[in-house]
Write a protein that holds these residues in place. Structure first.
Motif, PDB file in Angstrom:
ATOM      1  N   GLY A  24     -17.179  25.161  44.439  1.00 32.50           N
ATOM      2  CA  GLY A  24     -16.628  24.691  43.173  1.00 32.50           C
ATOM      3  C   GLY A  24     -17.637  23.850  42.414  1.00 32.50           C
ATOM      4  N   GLY A  25     -17.143  23.101  41.448  1.00 32.31           N
ATOM      5  CA  GLY A  25     -18.017  22.271  40.624  1.00 32.31           C
ATOM      6  C   GLY A  25     -18.100  22.795  39.208  1.00 32.31           C
ATOM      7  N   THR A  26     -18.686  21.989  38.362  1.00 23.41           N
ATOM      8  CA  THR A  26     -18.887  22.350  36.963  1.00 23.41           C
ATOM      9  C   THR A  26     -20.309  22.850  36.807  1.00 23.41           C
ATOM     10  N   TYR A  27     -20.467  24.143  36.519  1.00 27.83           N
ATOM     11  CA  TYR A  27     -21.784  24.750  36.358  1.00 27.83           C
ATOM     12  C   TYR A  27     -22.036  25.001  34.872  1.00 27.83           C
ATOM     13  N   VAL A  28     -23.224  24.610  34.422  1.00 24.55           N
ATOM     14  CA  VAL A  28     -23.636  24.844  33.037  1.00 24.55           C
ATOM     15  C   VAL A  28     -24.974  25.567  33.062  1.00 24.55           C
ATOM     16  N   LEU A  29     -25.010  26.768  32.481  1.00 22.86           N
ATOM     17  CA  LEU A  29     -26.232  27.564  32.433  1.00 22.86           C
ATOM     18  C   LEU A  29     -26.720  27.674  30.995  1.00 22.86           C
ATOM     19  N   VAL A  30     -28.029  27.493  30.814  1.00 20.54           N
ATOM     20  CA  VAL A  30     -28.686  27.823  29.562  1.00 20.54           C
ATOM     21  C   VAL A  30     -29.523  29.069  29.825  1.00 20.54           C
ATOM     22  N   THR A  31     -29.365  30.093  29.007  1.00 18.33           N
ATOM     23  CA  THR A  31     -30.091  31.336  29.230  1.00 18.33           C
ATOM     24  C   THR A  31     -30.209  32.115  27.929  1.00 18.33           C
ATOM     25  N   HIS A  32     -31.162  33.058  27.918  1.00 20.45           N
ATOM     26  CA  HIS A  32     -31.241  34.045  26.846  1.00 20.45           C
ATOM     27  C   HIS A  32     -30.693  35.393  27.310  1.00 20.45           C
ATOM     28  N   ASP A  33     -30.401  35.491  28.600  1.00 22.36           N
ATOM     29  CA  ASP A  33     -30.045  36.785  29.185  1.00 22.36           C
ATOM     30  C   ASP A  33     -28.557  37.060  28.991  1.00 22.36           C
ATOM     31  N   ILE A  34     -28.263  38.050  28.158  1.00 27.40           N
ATOM     32  CA  ILE A  34     -26.876  38.359  27.832  1.00 27.40           C
ATOM     33  C   ILE A  34     -26.137  38.903  29.053  1.00 27.40           C
ATOM     34  N   ARG A  35     -26.841  39.655  29.903  1.00 31.66           N
ATOM     35  CA  ARG A  35     -26.197  40.192  31.104  1.00 31.66           C
ATOM     36  C   ARG A  35     -25.794  39.069  32.055  1.00 31.66           C
ATOM     37  N   THR A  36     -26.640  38.046  32.162  1.00 27.89           N
ATOM     38  CA  THR A  36     -26.291  36.885  32.977  1.00 27.89           C
ATOM     39  C   THR A  36     -25.023  36.229  32.452  1.00 27.89           C
ATOM     40  N   ALA A  37     -24.967  36.025  31.147  1.00 23.48           N
ATOM     41  CA  ALA A  37     -23.789  35.381  30.543  1.00 23.48           C
ATOM     42  C   ALA A  37     -22.525  36.174  30.825  1.00 23.48           C
ATOM     43  N   ARG A  38     -22.597  37.471  30.662  1.00 26.73           N
ATOM     44  CA  ARG A  38     -21.409  38.299  30.887  1.00 26.73           C
ATOM     45  C   ARG A  38     -20.979  38.301  32.356  1.00 26.73           C
ATOM     46  N   LYS A  39     -21.963  38.247  33.262  1.00 31.79           N
ATOM     47  CA  LYS A  39     -21.652  38.397  34.682  1.00 31.79           C
ATOM     48  C   LYS A  39     -21.105  37.120  35.306  1.00 31.79           C
ATOM     49  N   VAL A  40     -21.670  35.966  34.971  1.00 30.99           N
ATOM     50  CA  VAL A  40     -21.327  34.763  35.727  1.00 30.99           C
ATOM     51  C   VAL A  40     -20.344  33.842  35.020  1.00 30.99           C
ATOM     52  N   SER A  41     -20.141  34.013  33.712  1.00 29.98           N
ATOM     53  CA  SER A  41     -19.479  32.966  32.929  1.00 29.98           C
ATOM     54  C   SER A  41     -17.964  33.047  32.942  1.00 29.98           C
ATOM     55  N   ASP A  42     -17.341  31.873  33.030  1.00 28.62           N
ATOM     56  CA  ASP A  42     -15.931  31.732  32.670  1.00 28.62           C
ATOM     57  C   ASP A  42     -15.809  31.462  31.175  1.00 28.62           C
ATOM     58  N   TYR A  43     -16.763  30.683  30.655  1.00 27.89           N
ATOM     59  CA  TYR A  43     -16.797  30.341  29.229  1.00 27.89           C
ATOM     60  C   TYR A  43     -18.198  30.552  28.684  1.00 27.89           C
ATOM     61  N   VAL A  44     -18.263  30.859  27.400  1.00 30.18           N
ATOM     62  CA  VAL A  44     -19.540  31.045  26.710  1.00 30.18           C
ATOM     63  C   VAL A  44     -19.553  30.174  25.459  1.00 30.18           C
ATOM     64  N   GLY A  45     -20.615  29.394  25.313  1.00 30.46           N
ATOM     65  CA  GLY A  45     -20.848  28.649  24.084  1.00 30.46           C
ATOM     66  C   GLY A  45     -22.067  29.214  23.384  1.00 30.46           C
ATOM     67  N   VAL A  46     -22.013  29.302  22.069  1.00 26.85           N
ATOM     68  CA  VAL A  46     -23.139  29.803  21.289  1.00 26.85           C
ATOM     69  C   VAL A  46     -23.598  28.696  20.354  1.00 26.85           C
ATOM     70  N   VAL A  47     -24.884  28.369  20.440  1.00 28.17           N
ATOM     71  CA  VAL A  47     -25.477  27.305  19.633  1.00 28.17           C
ATOM     72  C   VAL A  47     -26.440  27.927  18.635  1.00 28.17           C
ATOM     73  N   TRP A  48     -26.360  27.459  17.413  1.00 23.32           N
ATOM     74  CA  TRP A  48     -27.276  27.913  16.363  1.00 23.32           C
ATOM     75  C   TRP A  48     -27.552  26.744  15.441  1.00 23.32           C
ATOM     76  N   LYS A  49     -28.839  26.557  15.156  1.00 28.63           N
ATOM     77  CA  LYS A  49     -29.282  25.498  14.255  1.00 28.63           C
ATOM     78  C   LYS A  49     -28.733  24.138  14.684  1.00 28.63           C
ATOM     79  N   GLY A  50     -28.705  23.922  16.007  1.00 23.34           N
ATOM     80  CA  GLY A  50     -28.348  22.622  16.539  1.00 23.34           C
ATOM     81  C   GLY A  50     -26.879  22.307  16.602  1.00 23.34           C
ATOM     82  N   LYS A  51     -26.019  23.300  16.338  1.00 16.61           N
ATOM     83  CA  LYS A  51     -24.569  23.090  16.390  1.00 16.61           C
ATOM     84  C   LYS A  51     -23.911  24.169  17.244  1.00 16.61           C
ATOM     85  N   LEU A  52     -22.784  23.816  17.803  1.00 10.66           N
ATOM     86  CA  LEU A  52     -21.959  24.799  18.497  1.00 10.66           C
ATOM     87  C   LEU A  52     -21.153  25.565  17.458  1.00 10.66           C
ATOM     88  N   ILE A  53     -21.339  26.889  17.418  1.00  6.88           N
ATOM     89  CA  ILE A  53     -20.584  27.681  16.439  1.00  6.88           C
ATOM     90  C   ILE A  53     -19.527  28.560  17.097  1.00  6.88           C
TER      91      ILE A  53
END
Length: 281
Positions: free
Chosen positions: A221-250
């Motif tokens: 368990g635990g709270t895991y936070v991943l930063v990545t450019h790999d879209i396949r990684t995001a789709r495979k491991v994530s419960d939630y996805v955040g998208v940041v652009w120009k310094g803000k969460l959109i």
């Protein structure tokens, strides 16, 4: 709205307003948050990196933060672990503003984090065993026999028990990542941060690392936070996805909601399309 997700029928704010101002994550009832980022801004000279970022990370979940290079993802991680102080805004960890506590208290908070850096950040002069043992020797009073048990358990989890005597220069990039992962886990952290864990890995080893992240998270368990450019990684491991652009969460929401978003930038970035608001500049 589900967990901080902007849906197609949300007519209260235009996409232009979201791009300009970001979104503020809503709390779902019953969801706890060990890490809360509130309107954080950070500039380096005249370069504005974080421009009012808000995000709360759901506990006991894996959240992936995506976005173009230079948009502030790694800077966000450094704020969370207390390595960078925001110009303004609040970084709240385990219910405390980490910049309104003493340096000693902040150091104690950091011990509850594990961090896997891009290249593993192993000490070149230490073998794999000593690299993984380092946090235990530095931050605890455990006997060497206790340290050995913990280190070997973690190395077994990541499949490196046969590499304990090897030095970082003698092992592959994937093995360095796994050793860094084992080291990030030895203090039994509440939050584990991954700064582009798949950087430099081929697709097969990236997939294997993702399997390992899922396996260890399922066990501990635990709270895991991943930063990545790999879209396949995001789709495979994530419960939630955040998208940041120009310094803000959109965008912030459950994984499938993110990949089904009709926001132009989110849709373009997650699909890898050349047509959309993101260009080469």
């Amino acid at each position: 709205m589900s967990h901080a997700q902007l849906t197609r029928d949300d007519e209260t704010r235009s996409y232009e307003d979201i791009y300009a101002n970001g979104i503020i994550a809503d709390h779902d009832p019953g969801v706890t948050h060990s890490v809360n980022i509130k309107n954080v801004k950070k500039s380096f000279g005249s370069f504005d990196v974080l421009t009012g970022l808000n995000i709360d990370f759901a506990d006991d979940s894996i959240t992936t933060v995506l976005g173009p290079s230079g948009t502030g993802k790694s800077v966000l991680l450094k704020h969370i672990v207390g390595l960078l102080e925001p110009d303004s805004g609040v970084v709240e960890v385990f219910g405390q503003d980490i910049w309104r506590v003493s340096p000693k208290e902040r150091q104690e908070i950091r011990k509850r984090f594990g961090v896997l850096f891009q290249d593993g950040a192993l000490f070149g002069s230490m073998n794999i065993y000593d690299n993984v043992a380092f946090p235990l020797r530095k931050h605890t009073d455990k006997r060497e026999s206790e340290i050995r048990q913990i280190v070997m358990d973690r190395l077994e989890e990541v499949g490196l028990t046969r590499a304990v005597s090897k030095f970082p220069g003698e092992v592959s990039g994937g093995m360095k990542k796994r050793a860094g992962f084992a080291r990030a886990l030895v203090l039994n952290p509440s939050v584990v941060m991954f700064d582009e864990p798949d950087s430099g890995l081929d697709p097969v080893r990236t997939s294997l690392l993702n399997d390992l992240i899922l396996k260890v998270h399922a066990e501990h368990g635990g709270t895991y936070v991943l930063v990545t450019h790999d879209i396949r990684t995001a789709r495979k491991v994530s419960d939630y996805v955040g998208v940041v652009w120009k310094g803000k969460l959109i965008h912030y929401g459950e994984t499938e909601e993110a990949f089904n978003s009709d926001m132009p930038f989110v849709r373009q970035f997650l699909s890898g399309d050349s047509v959309g608001p993101l260009g080469m500049d």
